[in-house]
Design a protein around this motif. Structure first.
Motif, PDB file in Angstrom:
ATOM      1  N   VAL A  78      50.840  34.492  56.480  1.00 13.31           N
ATOM      2  CA  VAL A  78      51.866  35.179  57.247  1.00 13.31           C
ATOM      3  C   VAL A  78      52.520  34.110  58.120  1.00 13.31           C
ATOM      4  O   VAL A  78      51.868  33.518  58.977  1.00 13.31           O
ATOM      5  CB  VAL A  78      51.304  36.322  58.111  1.00 13.31           C
ATOM      6  N   LEU A  79      53.790  33.845  57.828  1.00 12.38           N
ATOM      7  CA  LEU A  79      54.551  32.841  58.560  1.00 12.38           C
ATOM      8  C   LEU A  79      55.337  33.518  59.663  1.00 12.38           C
ATOM      9  O   LEU A  79      56.072  34.476  59.407  1.00 12.38           O
ATOM     10  CB  LEU A  79      55.508  32.118  57.610  1.00 12.38           C
ATOM     11  N   GLY A  80      55.199  33.043  60.883  1.00 13.77           N
ATOM     12  CA  GLY A  80      55.947  33.598  62.013  1.00 13.77           C
ATOM     13  C   GLY A  80      57.153  32.723  62.317  1.00 13.77           C
ATOM     14  O   GLY A  80      57.016  31.516  62.513  1.00 13.77           O
ATOM     15  N   LEU A  81      58.329  33.328  62.323  1.00 10.15           N
ATOM     16  CA  LEU A  81      59.565  32.600  62.588  1.00 10.15           C
ATOM     17  C   LEU A  81      60.640  33.568  63.045  1.00 10.15           C
ATOM     18  O   LEU A  81      60.493  34.780  62.926  1.00 10.15           O
ATOM     19  CB  LEU A  81      60.036  31.854  61.341  1.00 10.15           C
ATOM     20  N   ASP A  82      61.721  33.045  63.574  1.00  7.51           N
ATOM     21  CA  ASP A  82      62.873  33.852  63.961  1.00  7.51           C
ATOM     22  C   ASP A  82      63.852  33.844  62.792  1.00  7.51           C
ATOM     23  O   ASP A  82      64.440  32.806  62.483  1.00  7.51           O
ATOM     24  CB  ASP A  82      63.527  33.271  65.214  1.00  7.51           C
ATOM     25  N   THR A  83      64.008  34.967  62.143  1.00  6.75           N
ATOM     26  CA  THR A  83      64.879  35.038  60.965  1.00  6.75           C
ATOM     27  C   THR A  83      66.324  35.388  61.310  1.00  6.75           C
ATOM     28  O   THR A  83      67.175  35.408  60.425  1.00  6.75           O
ATOM     29  CB  THR A  83      64.350  36.073  59.951  1.00  6.75           C
ATOM     30  N   ARG A  84      66.623  35.641  62.568  1.00  6.36           N
ATOM     31  CA  ARG A  84      67.990  36.039  62.940  1.00  6.36           C
ATOM     32  C   ARG A  84      69.059  35.018  62.555  1.00  6.36           C
ATOM     33  O   ARG A  84      70.101  35.409  62.009  1.00  6.36           O
ATOM     34  CB  ARG A  84      68.071  36.364  64.433  1.00  6.36           C
ATOM     35  N   PRO A  85      68.863  33.724  62.798  1.00  5.57           N
ATOM     36  CA  PRO A  85      69.920  32.776  62.406  1.00  5.57           C
ATOM     37  C   PRO A  85      70.208  32.799  60.905  1.00  5.57           C
ATOM     38  O   PRO A  85      71.369  32.764  60.489  1.00  5.57           O
ATOM     39  CB  PRO A  85      69.365  31.413  62.843  1.00  5.57           C
ATOM     40  N   ALA A  86      69.172  32.870  60.098  1.00  2.96           N
ATOM     41  CA  ALA A  86      69.372  32.906  58.648  1.00  2.96           C
ATOM     42  C   ALA A  86      70.066  34.191  58.228  1.00  2.96           C
ATOM     43  O   ALA A  86      70.975  34.174  57.386  1.00  2.96           O
ATOM     44  CB  ALA A  86      68.030  32.783  57.928  1.00  2.96           C
ATOM     45  N   ALA A  87      69.635  35.299  58.793  1.00  2.00           N
ATOM     46  CA  ALA A  87      70.231  36.588  58.435  1.00  2.00           C
ATOM     47  C   ALA A  87      71.699  36.666  58.858  1.00  2.00           C
ATOM     48  O   ALA A  87      72.535  37.197  58.121  1.00  2.00           O
ATOM     49  CB  ALA A  87      69.443  37.724  59.077  1.00  2.00           C
ATOM     50  N   ALA A  88      72.020  36.127  60.015  1.00  2.00           N
ATOM     51  CA  ALA A  88      73.403  36.188  60.520  1.00  2.00           C
ATOM     52  C   ALA A  88      74.362  35.439  59.605  1.00  2.00           C
ATOM     53  O   ALA A  88      75.497  35.877  59.388  1.00  2.00           O
ATOM     54  CB  ALA A  88      73.463  35.623  61.934  1.00  2.00           C
ATOM     55  N   ASP A  89      73.898  34.310  59.066  1.00  2.73           N
ATOM     56  CA  ASP A  89      74.768  33.475  58.229  1.00  2.73           C
ATOM     57  C   ASP A  89      74.420  33.560  56.744  1.00  2.73           C
ATOM     58  O   ASP A  89      75.058  32.885  55.932  1.00  2.73           O
ATOM     59  CB  ASP A  89      74.663  32.011  58.668  1.00  2.73           C
ATOM     60  N   ASP A  90      73.403  34.350  56.389  1.00  2.00           N
ATOM     61  CA  ASP A  90      72.932  34.443  55.006  1.00  2.00           C
ATOM     62  C   ASP A  90      72.688  33.043  54.448  1.00  2.00           C
ATOM     63  O   ASP A  90      73.143  32.678  53.366  1.00  2.00           O
ATOM     64  CB  ASP A  90      73.938  35.219  54.143  1.00  2.00           C
ATOM     65  N   ASP A  91      71.905  32.237  55.221  1.00  2.00           N
ATOM     66  CA  ASP A  91      71.760  30.807  54.960  1.00  2.00           C
ATOM     67  C   ASP A  91      70.281  30.434  54.847  1.00  2.00           C
ATOM     68  O   ASP A  91      69.535  30.485  55.832  1.00  2.00           O
ATOM     69  CB  ASP A  91      72.424  30.032  56.103  1.00  2.00           C
ATOM     70  N   LEU A  92      69.868  30.040  53.662  1.00  2.00           N
ATOM     71  CA  LEU A  92      68.485  29.663  53.405  1.00  2.00           C
ATOM     72  C   LEU A  92      68.029  28.487  54.263  1.00  2.00           C
ATOM     73  O   LEU A  92      66.853  28.403  54.629  1.00  2.00           O
ATOM     74  CB  LEU A  92      68.300  29.324  51.916  1.00  2.00           C
ATOM     75  N   THR A  93      68.929  27.594  54.607  1.00  4.71           N
ATOM     76  CA  THR A  93      68.546  26.418  55.381  1.00  4.71           C
ATOM     77  C   THR A  93      68.150  26.769  56.818  1.00  4.71           C
ATOM     78  O   THR A  93      67.603  25.920  57.521  1.00  4.71           O
ATOM     79  CB  THR A  93      69.667  25.362  55.412  1.00  4.71           C
ATOM     80  N   LYS A  94      68.386  28.003  57.245  1.00  6.24           N
ATOM     81  CA  LYS A  94      68.050  28.421  58.611  1.00  6.24           C
ATOM     82  C   LYS A  94      66.775  29.268  58.664  1.00  6.24           C
ATOM     83  O   LYS A  94      66.501  29.914  59.664  1.00  6.24           O
ATOM     84  CB  LYS A  94      69.222  29.185  59.222  1.00  6.24           C
ATOM     85  N   THR A  95      66.033  29.261  57.586  1.00  3.69           N
ATOM     86  CA  THR A  95      64.764  29.986  57.523  1.00  3.69           C
ATOM     87  C   THR A  95      63.753  29.109  56.808  1.00  3.69           C
ATOM     88  O   THR A  95      63.945  27.897  56.708  1.00  3.69           O
ATOM     89  CB  THR A  95      64.958  31.356  56.822  1.00  3.69           C
ATOM     90  N   VAL A  96      62.689  29.689  56.321  1.00  6.02           N
ATOM     91  CA  VAL A  96      61.704  28.943  55.546  1.00  6.02           C
ATOM     92  C   VAL A  96      61.852  29.334  54.079  1.00  6.02           C
ATOM     93  O   VAL A  96      62.018  30.508  53.761  1.00  6.02           O
ATOM     94  CB  VAL A  96      60.265  29.191  56.057  1.00  6.02           C
ATOM     95  N   HIS A  97      61.823  28.359  53.215  1.00  3.39           N
ATOM     96  CA  HIS A  97      61.912  28.604  51.771  1.00  3.39           C
ATOM     97  C   HIS A  97      60.490  28.915  51.297  1.00  3.39           C
ATOM     98  O   HIS A  97      59.678  28.010  51.103  1.00  3.39           O
ATOM     99  CB  HIS A  97      62.470  27.368  51.067  1.00  3.39           C
ATOM    100  N   TYR A  98      60.186  30.191  51.139  1.00  2.64           N
ATOM    101  CA  TYR A  98      58.806  30.564  50.821  1.00  2.64           C
ATOM    102  C   TYR A  98      58.362  30.103  49.441  1.00  2.64           C
ATOM    103  O   TYR A  98      57.164  29.928  49.205  1.00  2.64           O
ATOM    104  CB  TYR A  98      58.560  32.066  51.008  1.00  2.64           C
ATOM    105  N   GLY A  99      59.287  29.848  48.542  1.00  2.00           N
ATOM    106  CA  GLY A  99      58.921  29.287  47.242  1.00  2.00           C
ATOM    107  C   GLY A  99      58.372  27.878  47.383  1.00  2.00           C
ATOM    108  O   GLY A  99      57.391  27.514  46.725  1.00  2.00           O
TER     109      GLY A  99
END
Length: 122
Positions: free
Chosen positions: A36-57
């Protein structure tokens, strides 16, 4: 207040040669990892941008490589190595790691042996 969202990966499976007994090192066995990875996903969701989250693959591939990699005696050590690998990703603030060792060399009937650790940048 720091917001922490959760990205979970369950059932990552790899063969490893971890354990204190020579036969565990020689034969190897299956290990299963839940994260279970804890992070703030709001920046990625706002811009629909993978580089602003963690690439779970990518995380999944790295965790499998740790399990299949250099042998250690203890699943505690394996869990710690997995946690540190996850925390290398900038977006990840904390991680919960569960390592399952369902083929542990125990002489009585059992379903699973696990260790659960939580690590964070703080």
């Amino acid at each position: 207040m720091i917001r922490v969202d959760r990205v979970a990966l369950r059932g990552l499976t790899a063969r490893g040669h971890h354990g204190v007994f020579p036969e565990e090192r020689a034969k190897g066995q299956t290990f299963v990892v839940d994260l279970v990875l804890g992070l703030d996903t709001r920046p990625a969701a706002a811009d629909d941008d993978l580089t602003k989250t963690v690439h779970y693959g990518v995380v999944a591939e790295e965790v499998v490589a740790v399990v299949a990699g250099e042998p250690v005696d203890l699943i505690e050590t394996l869990a710690e190595r997995i946690a540190q690998k996850c925390l290398e990703h900038a977006a990840v603030r904390e991680v919960e790691v569960v390592v399952h060792k369902p083929e542990a060399p125990i002489t009585v009937p059992f379903d699973d042996v696990t260790i659960t650790i939580t690590r964070s940048r703080v």
